[in-house]
Design a protein around this motif. Structure first.
Motif, short mmCIF file in Angstrom:
data_model
loop_
_atom_site.label_atom_id
_atom_site.label_comp_id
_atom_site.label_asym_id
_atom_site.label_seq_id
_atom_site.Cartn_x
_atom_site.Cartn_y
_atom_site.Cartn_z
N VAL A 50 0.87 -1.18 0.00
CA VAL A 50 0.00 0.00 0.00
C VAL A 50 0.91 1.23 0.00
O VAL A 50 1.70 1.43 0.92
N ILE A 51 0.80 2.04 -1.05
CA ILE A 51 1.72 3.16 -1.26
C ILE A 51 0.98 4.48 -1.08
O ILE A 51 -0.13 4.65 -1.61
N LYS A 52 1.59 5.40 -0.37
CA LYS A 52 1.03 6.75 -0.25
C LYS A 52 1.55 7.59 -1.41
O LYS A 52 2.73 7.91 -1.49
N LEU A 53 0.65 7.95 -2.34
CA LEU A 53 1.05 8.72 -3.51
C LEU A 53 1.03 10.22 -3.24
O LEU A 53 1.83 10.98 -3.81
N TRP A 54 0.10 10.63 -2.40
CA TRP A 54 -0.08 12.06 -2.11
C TRP A 54 -0.83 12.15 -0.79
O TRP A 54 -1.36 11.15 -0.31
N ASP A 55 -0.87 13.35 -0.25
CA ASP A 55 -1.65 13.51 0.98
C ASP A 55 -3.10 13.14 0.71
O ASP A 55 -3.77 13.74 -0.14
N GLY A 56 -3.57 12.12 1.44
CA GLY A 56 -4.96 11.69 1.28
C GLY A 56 -5.19 10.73 0.13
O GLY A 56 -6.34 10.36 -0.15
N VAL A 57 -4.12 10.31 -0.56
CA VAL A 57 -4.27 9.41 -1.72
C VAL A 57 -3.35 8.19 -1.55
O VAL A 57 -2.13 8.35 -1.43
N LEU A 58 -3.95 7.02 -1.56
CA LEU A 58 -3.20 5.75 -1.45
C LEU A 58 -3.33 4.98 -2.75
O LEU A 58 -4.27 5.19 -3.53
N ALA A 59 -2.40 4.06 -2.98
CA ALA A 59 -2.47 3.20 -4.17
C ALA A 59 -2.04 1.79 -3.81
O ALA A 59 -1.15 1.59 -2.99
N VAL A 60 -2.71 0.82 -4.45
CA VAL A 60 -2.34 -0.59 -4.31
C VAL A 60 -2.14 -1.17 -5.70
O VAL A 60 -3.11 -1.40 -6.43
N PRO A 61 -0.89 -1.38 -6.12
CA PRO A 61 -0.66 -2.00 -7.43
C PRO A 61 -0.82 -3.52 -7.34
O PRO A 61 -0.12 -4.19 -6.60
N MET A 62 -1.79 -4.06 -8.06
CA MET A 62 -2.04 -5.51 -8.07
C MET A 62 -1.19 -6.17 -9.16
O MET A 62 -1.17 -5.70 -10.30
N ILE A 63 -0.51 -7.25 -8.78
CA ILE A 63 0.32 -7.98 -9.76
C ILE A 63 -0.01 -9.46 -9.61
O ILE A 63 0.04 -10.01 -8.51
N GLY A 64 -0.35 -10.11 -10.73
CA GLY A 64 -0.65 -11.54 -10.67
C GLY A 64 -2.14 -11.80 -10.50
O GLY A 64 -2.98 -10.91 -10.61
N THR A 65 -2.45 -13.05 -10.20
CA THR A 65 -3.84 -13.48 -10.10
C THR A 65 -4.44 -13.11 -8.75
O THR A 65 -3.78 -13.25 -7.71
N LEU A 66 -5.69 -12.66 -8.76
CA LEU A 66 -6.39 -12.35 -7.52
C LEU A 66 -7.20 -13.56 -7.06
O LEU A 66 -7.95 -14.14 -7.85
N ASP A 67 -7.04 -13.94 -5.80
CA ASP A 67 -7.88 -14.98 -5.22
C ASP A 67 -8.43 -14.48 -3.89
O ASP A 67 -8.15 -13.36 -3.47
N SER A 68 -9.21 -15.31 -3.22
CA SER A 68 -9.88 -14.88 -1.99
C SER A 68 -8.90 -14.47 -0.90
O SER A 68 -9.06 -13.42 -0.26
N SER A 69 -7.88 -15.30 -0.67
CA SER A 69 -6.94 -15.01 0.42
C SER A 69 -6.15 -13.73 0.13
O SER A 69 -5.91 -12.92 1.03
#
Length: 280
Positions: free
Chosen positions: A160-179
């Motif tokens: 979880v990356i803080k890009l700016w004040d009040g703005v976060l980013a989560v770069p997803m890489i690969g397959t998404l599953d439930s866990s």
């Protein structure tokens, strides 16, 4: 106590030094590892002797009286697994114990064929169980190591990356599953609370395909973010993914989407009242 068990107990009680020496020769332990292997062999032999003296059944390694021996075998197997050695290495080391004990049994009871046969059977059965126990422990240890590494990789692949004040980013890489979705949600929600952010960007540029299941995971993430009082932008919507979403009939109405992370950041800054201009 049966005669064959008494015979085995006498051998391991009276011939400890000889058994350990022959055991190390049989297992071909390198000279630089000899001291450690000698300690392991001696410990195994003494635990085996104590269990037999306590009346443990050689045919049942599950007997509580074998707990000490099992513990030593597990420690031996776990330490070798941590060193990157194979299950076969550990198993061969334990099986090498069989030959010196069988040779001593033959020497002592050559004149009593029935007792010799029974003693040989007891020794073979017991040592085979010991070797199997080390293999099972090795497999469990390796599985534990693999699970831990997978968890660590998941944590590294969903920062979880803080890009700016009040703005976060989560770069997803690969397959998404439930866990993985659950881990992303937990990390992101904790960060939203910690930073009091109003916007979170979920970037799926690195997600190879989007199907119904992946879309459901994304929608759950967006819902969780909104419940925390923040809003969400999904970026990385490539043409192929856009077509797939349309064909699957997935409803993303009400969710802000952008083609790239840069576009999403621009929208996030605009939503938070910021404007970027070129320097004069």
């Amino acid at each position: 106590m049966k005669r064959d068990v008494e015979a085995l107990l006498a051998i391991v009680s009276e011939e400890e030094a000889r058994i350990v020496d022959e055991w190390l020769k049989e297992s071909r332990v390198p000279e630089h590892q000899r001291s450690a292997a000698q300690g392991e062999a001696t410990q195994v032999l003494r635990e085996l002797r104590d269990a037999l003296a306590a009346g443990a059944d050689p045919a049942m390694l599950e007997d509580p009286r074998w707990a000490g021996l099992n513990h030593v075998l597990e420690a031996l197997s776990s330490s070798r697994a941590a060193q990157g050695r194979t299950a076969g290495d550990t198993s061969r080391f334990v099986l090498a114990f069989k030959r010196p004990v069988l040779a001593l049994a033959q020497r002592r009871h050559a004149g009593d064929a029935a007792l010799l046969m029974d003693t040989v059977w007891v020794i073979s059965s017991l040592v085979d169980q010991m070797a199997q126990h080390t293999v099972t422990t090795y497999q469990l240890t390796r599985e534990s190591v693999i699970r831990r590494q997978q968890e660590e990789l998941l944590e590294l692949s969903t920062p979880v990356i803080k890009l700016w004040d009040g703005v976060l980013a989560v770069p997803m890489i690969g397959t998404l599953d439930s866990s993985r979705t659950q881990m992303v949600m937990e990390s992101l929600l904790e960060k939203i609370v910690e930073t009091e952010s109003a916007l979170a960007i979920v970037d799926i540029t690195g997600v190879p395909t989007v199907d119904t299941l992946v879309a459901q995971h994304l929608l759950k993430t967006v819902s969780a973010i909104r419940l925390m009082g923040a809003d969400c932008i999904i970026s990385g919507i490539r043409p192929q993914i856009a077509q797939t979403i349309v064909h699957l009939g997935i409803d993303l109405e009400g969710i802000m989407t952008k083609a790239s992370l840069a576009d999403a950041l621009g929208l996030a800054l605009e939503r938070t009242g910021h404007r970027i201009v070129k320097a004069a």
